[in-house]
Scaffold this active site. Structure first.
Site, mmCIF file in Angstrom:
data_model
loop_
_atom_site.group_PDB
_atom_site.id
_atom_site.type_symbol
_atom_site.label_atom_id
_atom_site.label_comp_id
_atom_site.label_asym_id
_atom_site.label_seq_id
_atom_site.Cartn_x
_atom_site.Cartn_y
_atom_site.Cartn_z
ATOM 1 N N ASP A 26 84.605 17.134 -9.571
ATOM 2 C CA ASP A 26 83.980 16.183 -10.152
ATOM 3 C C ASP A 26 84.468 15.524 -11.631
ATOM 4 O O ASP A 26 84.847 14.674 -11.779
ATOM 5 C CB ASP A 26 82.427 16.343 -10.047
ATOM 6 C CG ASP A 26 82.336 16.544 -8.688
ATOM 7 O OD1 ASP A 26 82.960 17.643 -8.056
ATOM 8 O OD2 ASP A 26 81.074 16.301 -8.143
ATOM 9 N N ARG A 43 75.097 18.677 -16.689
ATOM 10 C CA ARG A 43 75.840 17.585 -15.645
ATOM 11 C C ARG A 43 76.865 16.608 -16.382
ATOM 12 O O ARG A 43 76.980 16.553 -17.503
ATOM 13 C CB ARG A 43 74.489 16.911 -15.125
ATOM 14 C CG ARG A 43 73.721 17.582 -14.102
ATOM 15 C CD ARG A 43 74.196 17.693 -12.839
ATOM 16 N NE ARG A 43 74.632 16.542 -11.932
ATOM 17 C CZ ARG A 43 75.189 16.551 -10.975
ATOM 18 N NH1 ARG A 43 75.563 17.687 -10.331
ATOM 19 N NH2 ARG A 43 75.696 15.501 -10.162
ATOM 20 N N GLU A 93 74.633 27.303 -8.556
ATOM 21 C CA GLU A 93 75.642 26.583 -8.017
ATOM 22 C C GLU A 93 76.883 27.084 -8.931
ATOM 23 O O GLU A 93 77.924 27.058 -8.652
ATOM 24 C CB GLU A 93 75.310 25.093 -8.455
ATOM 25 C CG GLU A 93 76.171 24.122 -8.116
ATOM 26 C CD GLU A 93 75.883 22.787 -8.250
ATOM 27 O OE1 GLU A 93 75.146 22.371 -9.230
ATOM 28 O OE2 GLU A 93 76.608 21.676 -7.863
ATOM 29 N N TYR A 96 71.463 17.826 -4.135
ATOM 30 C CA TYR A 96 72.260 17.378 -2.794
ATOM 31 C C TYR A 96 71.532 17.391 -1.386
ATOM 32 O O TYR A 96 71.668 18.471 -0.745
ATOM 33 C CB TYR A 96 73.339 18.212 -2.744
ATOM 34 C CG TYR A 96 74.110 18.468 -4.130
ATOM 35 C CD1 TYR A 96 74.488 17.298 -4.759
ATOM 36 C CD2 TYR A 96 74.218 19.760 -4.878
ATOM 37 C CE1 TYR A 96 75.499 17.403 -6.081
ATOM 38 C CE2 TYR A 96 75.144 19.807 -5.980
ATOM 39 C CZ TYR A 96 75.411 18.728 -6.472
ATOM 40 O OH TYR A 96 76.071 18.819 -7.874
ATOM 41 N N TYR A 149 68.640 10.939 -4.137
ATOM 42 C CA TYR A 149 70.137 11.242 -4.392
ATOM 43 C C TYR A 149 70.631 9.748 -4.681
ATOM 44 O O TYR A 149 70.627 8.859 -4.222
ATOM 45 C CB TYR A 149 71.111 11.773 -3.516
ATOM 46 C CG TYR A 149 72.501 12.216 -3.815
ATOM 47 C CD1 TYR A 149 72.800 13.153 -4.452
ATOM 48 C CD2 TYR A 149 73.663 11.045 -3.265
ATOM 49 C CE1 TYR A 149 74.023 13.205 -4.862
ATOM 50 C CE2 TYR A 149 74.741 11.103 -3.580
ATOM 51 C CZ TYR A 149 75.177 12.440 -4.340
ATOM 52 O OH TYR A 149 76.315 12.458 -4.853
ATOM 53 N N TYR A 165 79.148 21.857 -15.723
ATOM 54 C CA TYR A 165 79.957 21.386 -14.548
ATOM 55 C C TYR A 165 81.346 22.194 -14.537
ATOM 56 O O TYR A 165 81.368 23.213 -14.528
ATOM 57 C CB TYR A 165 79.783 20.022 -14.256
ATOM 58 C CG TYR A 165 79.288 19.370 -12.907
ATOM 59 C CD1 TYR A 165 78.440 20.145 -12.090
ATOM 60 C CD2 TYR A 165 79.881 18.253 -12.320
ATOM 61 C CE1 TYR A 165 78.307 19.678 -10.746
ATOM 62 C CE2 TYR A 165 79.641 17.756 -11.096
ATOM 63 C CZ TYR A 165 78.639 18.432 -10.446
ATOM 64 O OH TYR A 165 78.662 18.360 -9.082
ATOM 65 N N TRP A 166 82.130 21.085 -14.425
ATOM 66 C CA TRP A 166 83.799 21.674 -14.141
ATOM 67 C C TRP A 166 84.492 21.654 -15.365
ATOM 68 O O TRP A 166 85.392 21.627 -15.447
ATOM 69 C CB TRP A 166 84.426 20.654 -13.105
ATOM 70 C CG TRP A 166 83.865 20.969 -11.829
ATOM 71 C CD1 TRP A 166 82.834 20.104 -11.196
ATOM 72 C CD2 TRP A 166 84.211 21.986 -10.719
ATOM 73 N NE1 TRP A 166 82.808 20.749 -9.940
ATOM 74 C CE2 TRP A 166 83.539 21.897 -9.792
ATOM 75 C CE3 TRP A 166 85.072 22.984 -10.830
ATOM 76 C CZ2 TRP A 166 83.684 22.635 -8.405
ATOM 77 C CZ3 TRP A 166 85.248 23.602 -9.793
ATOM 78 C CH2 TRP A 166 84.741 23.579 -8.555
ATOM 79 N N TRP A 222 77.653 17.723 2.676
ATOM 80 C CA TRP A 222 78.807 17.759 2.037
ATOM 81 C C TRP A 222 79.912 18.409 2.624
ATOM 82 O O TRP A 222 79.604 19.497 3.422
ATOM 83 C CB TRP A 222 78.795 18.247 0.305
ATOM 84 C CG TRP A 222 78.194 17.338 -0.509
ATOM 85 C CD1 TRP A 222 79.253 16.782 -1.554
ATOM 86 C CD2 TRP A 222 76.973 16.712 -0.753
ATOM 87 N NE1 TRP A 222 78.499 15.672 -2.196
ATOM 88 C CE2 TRP A 222 77.105 15.608 -1.921
ATOM 89 C CE3 TRP A 222 75.835 16.845 -0.106
ATOM 90 C CZ2 TRP A 222 76.061 14.901 -2.213
ATOM 91 C CZ3 TRP A 222 74.849 15.919 -0.799
ATOM 92 C CH2 TRP A 222 75.148 15.162 -1.827
#
Ligand code: DGY
Length: 451
Positions: free
Chosen positions: A179, A214, A412, A39, A91, A368-369, A43
């Site tokens: 996300d 991801r 992260e 990134y 990106y 990720y989430w 942000w």
């Protein structure tokens, strides 16, 4: 993995210095990038956490960080989720993909994305002000400068995203919140993809982070298709086509808005600013939040899909993080705490708190989430639990976050499974030397004040 130096102050010194180093390395003169590999711009909600971290050792950077993100604020108050302060090829999607020139409200002279992100600046401003007081610094001029900008952003949300006038502004893209969380899956399944593009070859994120951590290409196709549709509407949330597929009143987003309103109201009282409008929004939001999002059967807060008129009943961490908003009743808070212990932990050896219930069939500890533990969410949980008096659980979450960062590194996000199933060496996921992880480490280890 960072070397482990044994117990005591030495560890504390080493790691807080290391955390500062991460922020310094990611500092770009007036703002902090989240991570150089993933990134490379500024942000929105990351910037709030970064400012918090900087406030402990370079308050001038905290102030610049906040000023920089608000440089991207649109004329109608919309605060973009990315501000592209400089060019960078690494990106996707970059400014060329967002095509915000079509938007009459965009800010001149600076490239941004065309959507927003979770509203954090009301409570971060309150927090920066608290730390300044503790340090004997006077930042009142800065508060006076930024307060109206945050208010302008909240006004945008209440006037452009709340057509039902419930005090529950909707999100119009998954990147406005968590996300690839499973709460969006039904929307993705329903979407007509006839005009959607395959963007898998354009992605840059998979160059540095393993695909298992991801979002999928199938999901990316949908994320970019939404942007294509938003460009057609010239980024006017008020005049989106009825067929626009993504309109969700999301409880994490709105919970943070409520907590941000509260931060602004407290600052307004301290600094004598007008807060009539804020109090009006706040009452409406709090009442609607409990009435609309609480599901009695599952004893959980869920997002509401405005296109289907149904709650999205998936047990993601945003439901329990509603504690941070301070809106749940004592009884609801008790139920949420039971939920953490019964549904977010398969046994005592798991790390708190996975972003999705490990009991769900599609739980994925790396993606990720959809399962991993996020330090920023643990920060919200810590403060939410403290607010309701669950000090022991709050402390456990904080201790585990600090432990993971010290033992594994400034990642992260982290794999929450027990060490017996997944060793420390493979727990760190996503971006490395991640700025908000460093900032949260500093806050968790330095902090005296509680939000
Ligand atoms: C990403 O690129 O994964 C970001 O989270 C979107 O803002």
């Amino acid at each position: 993995m960072y070397p482990h130096f044994g117990g005591g102050t030495y560890i504390f010194m080493k790691f807080s210095d290391k955390a500062k180093e991460v922020l310094e390395e990611n500092w770009r003169g007036a703002y902090t990038i989240p991570s150089s590999t993933l990134y490379p711009f500024q942000w929105n909600w990351d910037a709030g956490f970064h400012a918090l971290g900087w406030m402990y050792f370079k308050p001038e950077n905290a102030i610049e960080e906040v000023r920089s993100i608000f440089k991207g604020q649109w004329k109608n108050g919309m605060l973009p989720h990315i501000v592209f302060h400089q060019e960078n090829e690494n990106y996707f999607p970059g400014p060329a993909e967002w095509r915000t020139l079509v938007a009459k409200n965009r800010v001149e002279g600076i490239e941004t994305s065309g959507i927003t992100q979770l509203p954090v600046f009301g409570f971060f401003l309150e927090r920066l002000d608290q730390i300044a007081d503790e340090k004997g610094l006077n930042i009142s001029a800065f508060i006076e400068e930024i307060f109206p900008k945050v208010l302008h952003f909240h006004r945008y949300l209440y006037t452009n995203r709340d057509h039902l006038n419930e005090g529950l502004p909707f999100v119009l893209h998954n990147w406005e919140s968590t996300d690839n969380a499973p709460i969006w899956d039904d929307i993705w399944d329903r979407m007509d993809l006839t005009a959607a593009r395959d963007v898998s070859k354009l992605r840059k994120d998979l160059k540095n982070v393993d695909v298992s951590m991801r979002p999928t290409n199938e999901h990316y196709k949908r994320y970019i298709y939404l942007i294509d549709l938003l460009i057609k509407s010239q980024y006017e949330a008020n005049s989106l086509d009825d067929n626009y597929p993504f309109r969700v009143q999301e409880n994490l987003f709105i919970g943070l808005l409520i907590r941000s309103n509260e931060g602004l109201i407290k600052l307004a009282k301290k600094y004598n600013f007008d807060c009539g409008e804020l109090i009006h929004w706040q009452e409406k939001s709090k009442t609607s939040f409990v009435n609309k999002f609480w599901d009695k059967e599952n004893e959980m807060f869920y997002p509401f899909d405005l296109n289907t008129n149904h709650l999205i009943k998936k047990d993601i961490i945003g439901g329990v993080a509603s504690l941070f908003a301070g809106v749940p009743s004592k009884e609801q808070a008790e139920k949420l705490v039971c939920k953490i212990q019964s549904d977010f932990l398969l046994n005592e050896n798991w790390f708190l708190c996975p972003s999705y219930s490990p009991k769900a069939a599609d739980f994925d500890s790396k993606k990720y989430w959809r399962g991993p533990l996020w330090p920023n969410v643990n920060w919200l949980l810590y403060h939410g639990l403290k607010k309701y008096g669950y000090d022991k659980l709050a402390q456990k979450i904080k201790d585990q976050t600090v432990y993971l960062i010290e033992e594994v590194g400034f990642f992260e996000y982290f794999d929450p499974r027990p060490e017996s199933e997944n060793s420390l060496e493979t727990k760190g996921l996503g971006g490395q030397n991640f700025s908000w992880t460093a900032a949260i480490y500093l806050d968790f280890t330095y902090n005296k004040a509680i939000l």
